[in-house]
Design an enzyme around this catalytic site. Structure first.
Site, mmCIF file in Angstrom:
data_model
loop_
_atom_site.group_PDB
_atom_site.id
_atom_site.type_symbol
_atom_site.label_atom_id
_atom_site.label_comp_id
_atom_site.label_asym_id
_atom_site.label_seq_id
_atom_site.Cartn_x
_atom_site.Cartn_y
_atom_site.Cartn_z
ATOM 1 N N ASP A 1 -9.549 -3.773 5.780
ATOM 2 C CA ASP A 1 -10.636 -4.601 5.253
ATOM 3 C C ASP A 1 -10.660 -4.576 3.725
ATOM 4 O OD1 ASP A 1 -11.586 -1.930 5.064
ATOM 5 O OD2 ASP A 1 -12.933 -2.185 6.760
ATOM 6 N N ARG A 2 -10.565 -3.377 3.137
ATOM 7 C CA ARG A 2 -10.640 -3.288 1.680
ATOM 8 C C ARG A 2 -9.426 -3.908 0.995
ATOM 9 N NH1 ARG A 2 -9.791 1.745 3.975
ATOM 10 N NH2 ARG A 2 -8.102 3.068 3.182
ATOM 11 N N ASP B 1 1.226 2.422 4.009
ATOM 12 C CA ASP B 1 0.328 3.537 3.713
ATOM 13 C C ASP B 1 0.119 4.418 4.934
ATOM 14 O OD1 ASP B 1 -1.687 4.763 1.773
ATOM 15 O OD2 ASP B 1 -3.006 4.285 3.458
ATOM 16 N N ASN C 1 -12.620 5.160 -1.953
ATOM 17 C CA ASN C 1 -12.791 4.476 -0.678
ATOM 18 C C ASN C 1 -14.161 4.791 -0.081
ATOM 19 O OD1 ASN C 1 -10.182 3.424 -0.832
ATOM 20 N ND2 ASN C 1 -9.295 5.170 0.255
ATOM 21 N N THR D 1 -6.821 3.443 -2.355
ATOM 22 C CA THR D 1 -6.644 2.045 -1.973
ATOM 23 C C THR D 1 -7.743 1.135 -2.513
ATOM 24 O OG1 THR D 1 -5.411 2.610 0.028
ATOM 25 C CG2 THR D 1 -6.518 0.473 0.001
ATOM 26 N N ASP E 1 -1.051 -0.354 -4.765
ATOM 27 C CA ASP E 1 -2.385 0.161 -5.099
ATOM 28 C C ASP E 1 -2.356 1.622 -5.522
ATOM 29 O OD1 ASP E 1 -1.636 0.984 -2.579
ATOM 30 O OD2 ASP E 1 -3.618 0.699 -1.671
ATOM 31 N N HIS F 1 1.343 8.262 5.043
ATOM 32 C CA HIS F 1 0.424 9.384 5.267
ATOM 33 C C HIS F 1 0.904 10.261 6.419
ATOM 34 C CE1 HIS F 1 -2.894 8.952 2.497
ATOM 35 N NE2 HIS F 1 -2.960 7.653 2.726
ATOM 36 N N ASP G 1 0.831 -1.203 0.000
ATOM 37 C CA ASP G 1 0.000 0.000 0.000
ATOM 38 C C ASP G 1 0.869 1.258 0.000
ATOM 39 O OD1 ASP G 1 -2.111 1.848 0.485
ATOM 40 O OD2 ASP G 1 -3.219 0.287 1.543
#
Length: 570
Positions: A162-163, A325, A100, A79, A372, A329, A38
């Site tokens: 989760d995604r 990720d 998202n 993502t 991603d 961030h 990610d």
């Protein structure tokens, strides 16, 4: 004459290849492992090259095949859409995962990409577990493997997000698992199963998050060696809550509030260990490299417990490493924290590859690794180096547009939301006021163009009625799904990003069509993979089509990608 000879040679080669296959049993890898990192920019492969070990990224590159010019071909680069596009082989314009989050006009509210209130949590809290892939409108390469083997192949997805687990696993998966930061466990939903398998329960009972959070986050190497990164204390990095500065060491036991001694005491006494750590912040592990290590631990256990690739049929394990990720961030691409996270991920990849060799045999697993999306440099970092950059505040943009529309057309909630760099307008109100929707969209686009940092604004009506083969408008078209996308699509200048703490900029984000967001690694390794590299343009949507050719199965039903032939050649 030359053309005729070329055709004859091509036919002869094709015939030879066909003849080689004829009469032979169908060959497939024992296991396919899809790895998504990610927020991994392409240049991270080489930025940290000198510090990577020999068994992780370097092994994938040295023994496998690298597509050095792989890009996403749509916006927004987030993502949810990224994972969906890798595994469906198509863009949001087809698979429907436009962000998202997005606005559901029929319900008058926003939805989350994997939100599903029709299912229940399995092993976790209610909100964390009510998730499924039902918003994704096409099949995945993992679905197609299940179909091709009459559902004998096992497909398992896992990630901290989760995604990142659900979308790759697809609709027909045996299971998908993700992390619940409330109870510090991997969980699932009733979309897949009614109870966690015993091996997952036993894994959760090991309380590995507590162990990882029981020690401070120190740099893997002496901090003076992190010459690929900026100084440890710079104003454009974000500190953890409870820290005064974003610097090493990060006191994870203090920041998480996890009392390891009390937890172990509770376990020995036979009481619920979570009582001893009920105020603990298990979610903190997401923003550290140790969440990736936890993911690797779980992946190894999944291979062992489910006997993946050891049952005489091809299985598929979809792994997404999410913590890169969260760290990116918070700290940005140039932070020591980011570099340290990738050096530790390199070790986790080495563990995974070595375990596949040991368990399945060398060359028996087909592995691909990509990302991603990438990430932008922090605007304040770029400006400090006299490079053009800036940020916008999404909330300020929405409120400013709303104020201007009230001034022009009177009171009313004209702007429902601003999401995914798109304006969602109140269409019933526009109709009630007897205003033309297309003209209203054009007016809004003109207003948006006046905002600092906005380089382009185009109406949804124009996107639907036109077609572009390349350029910025192609990215917008490929990311647009009429039933879920907004009324006006906005493009920011290169180097500009959305800052949700505007006007303060901390860390970074992504989402644009600029190369720093679209250019990602693409590595193939293992079973029948040719060694080498290619600089020909490759699209992220080509991955699923290529895996389908390796497996001799149908590509996903919405696939618009094409097989990458260089890696397939023998």
């Amino acid at each position: 004459m030359k053309k005729t000879l070329l055709l004859l040679m091509t036919a002869a080669l094709a015939g030879a290849a066909f003849g080689q296959k004829k009469g032979k049993p169908l060959e497939r890898p024992k296991l396919v492992v899809g790895i998504v990192v990610d927020q991994m920019r392409y240049d991270y492969l080489y930025r940290y090259w000198d510090k990577f070990g020999s068994g992780g990224f370097r092994r994938l590159l040295g023994e496998g095949f690298s597509y050095e010019n792989t890009h996403y071909n749509y916006v927004p680069t987030y993502t949810g859409p990224g994972h969906a596009s890798i595994y469906t082989g198509t863009t949001p314009s087809v698979h429907g995962i436009v962000g998202n989050n997005w606005w559901v006009r029929e319900e008058g509210k926003a939805t989350y990409v994997t939100e599903d209130k029709t299912v229940q949590s399995v092993g976790g809290t209610v909100a964390a577990g009510q998730q499924s892939p039902r918003h994704m409108l096409t099949s995945t390469i993992t679905d197609e493997l299940r179909l091709a083997t009459n559902f004998q192949a096992k497909v398992i997805g896992l990630s901290m997000k989760d995604r990142g687990s659900i979308l790759p696993a697809g609709h027909a998966a045996n299971a998908a698992y993700w992390y619940d930061g409330i109870n510090g466990a991997f969980i699932s939903s009733t979309f897949y199963q009614q109870a966690l398998p015993e091996w997952v329960t036993q894994f959760n009972n090991r309380k590995l998050p507590e162990q990882y959070l029981s020690k401070p986050w120190e740099t893997l190497l002496p901090i003076a060696q992190y010459i690929e990164s900026t100084a440890d204390d710079v104003p454009w990095e974000g500190a953890f809550k409870g820290e005064s500065k974003p610097v090493f060491p990060h006191n994870l036991p203090q920041l998480s509030g996890i009392d390891i001694a009390a937890s172990r005491s509770g376990q020995r006494a036979g009481t619920d260990a979570s009582v001893a750590t009920k105020s603990a912040n298990y979610d903190l592990i997401r923003s550290t490299p140790f969440g990736n290590s936890l993911t690797a631990d779980f992946a190894l256990e999944a291979v062992r417990a489910e006997q993946l690739g050891q049952r005489g049929i091809t299985d598929f394990l979809a792994v997404s490493f999410s913590c890169t990720d969260y760290v990116g961030h918070q700290f940005g691409p140039n932070a020591i924290e980011t570099e340290d996270t990738y050096l530790r991920l390199d070790q986790d990849l080495e563990r995974l590859l070595a375990y596949l060799d040991k368990t399945l045999g060398k060359g028996q697993a087909l592995v691909f690794l990509s990302a991603d999306h990438g990430a932008a440099h922090s605007p304040d970092f770029l400006r400090d180096k006299r490079i053009p950059a800036g940020s916008v505040g999404p909330t300020l943009m929405r409120d400013s547009l709303q104020h201007e529309l009230v001034r022009r057309h009177g009171a009313g909630n004209w702007v429902l939301t601003y999401e995914n760099q798109q304006v969602y307008l109140n269409r019933p109100l526009i109709a009630q006021k007897k205003l033309d929707l297309h003209n209203f969209q054009v007016e809004v686009a003109d207003v948006m163009l006046k905002f600092a940092g906005v380089t382009r604004a185009i109406t949804a009506d124009d996107v639907q009625k036109s077609h572009w083969e390349s350029g910025m408008l192609m990215y917008l078209e490929n990311g647009y799904f009429p039933k879920r996308s907004g009324d006006v699509l906005v493009v920011l200048e290169p180097g500009w990003l959305e800052s949700y703490s505007f006007p303060i900029n901390r860390g970074t984000t992504h989402g644009s069509a600029s190369a720093y967001d679209t250019h990602v690694p693409l590595l193939f390794w293992g079973w029948h993979v040719r060694k080498g590299e290619s600089y020909v343009p490759a699209k992220i949507t080509d991955i699923a089509a290529t895996v389908a050719r390796f497996l001799h199965i149908q590509e996903p039903d919405g696939c618009t990608g094409t097989p990458l032939v260089e890696v397939l050649a023998k």
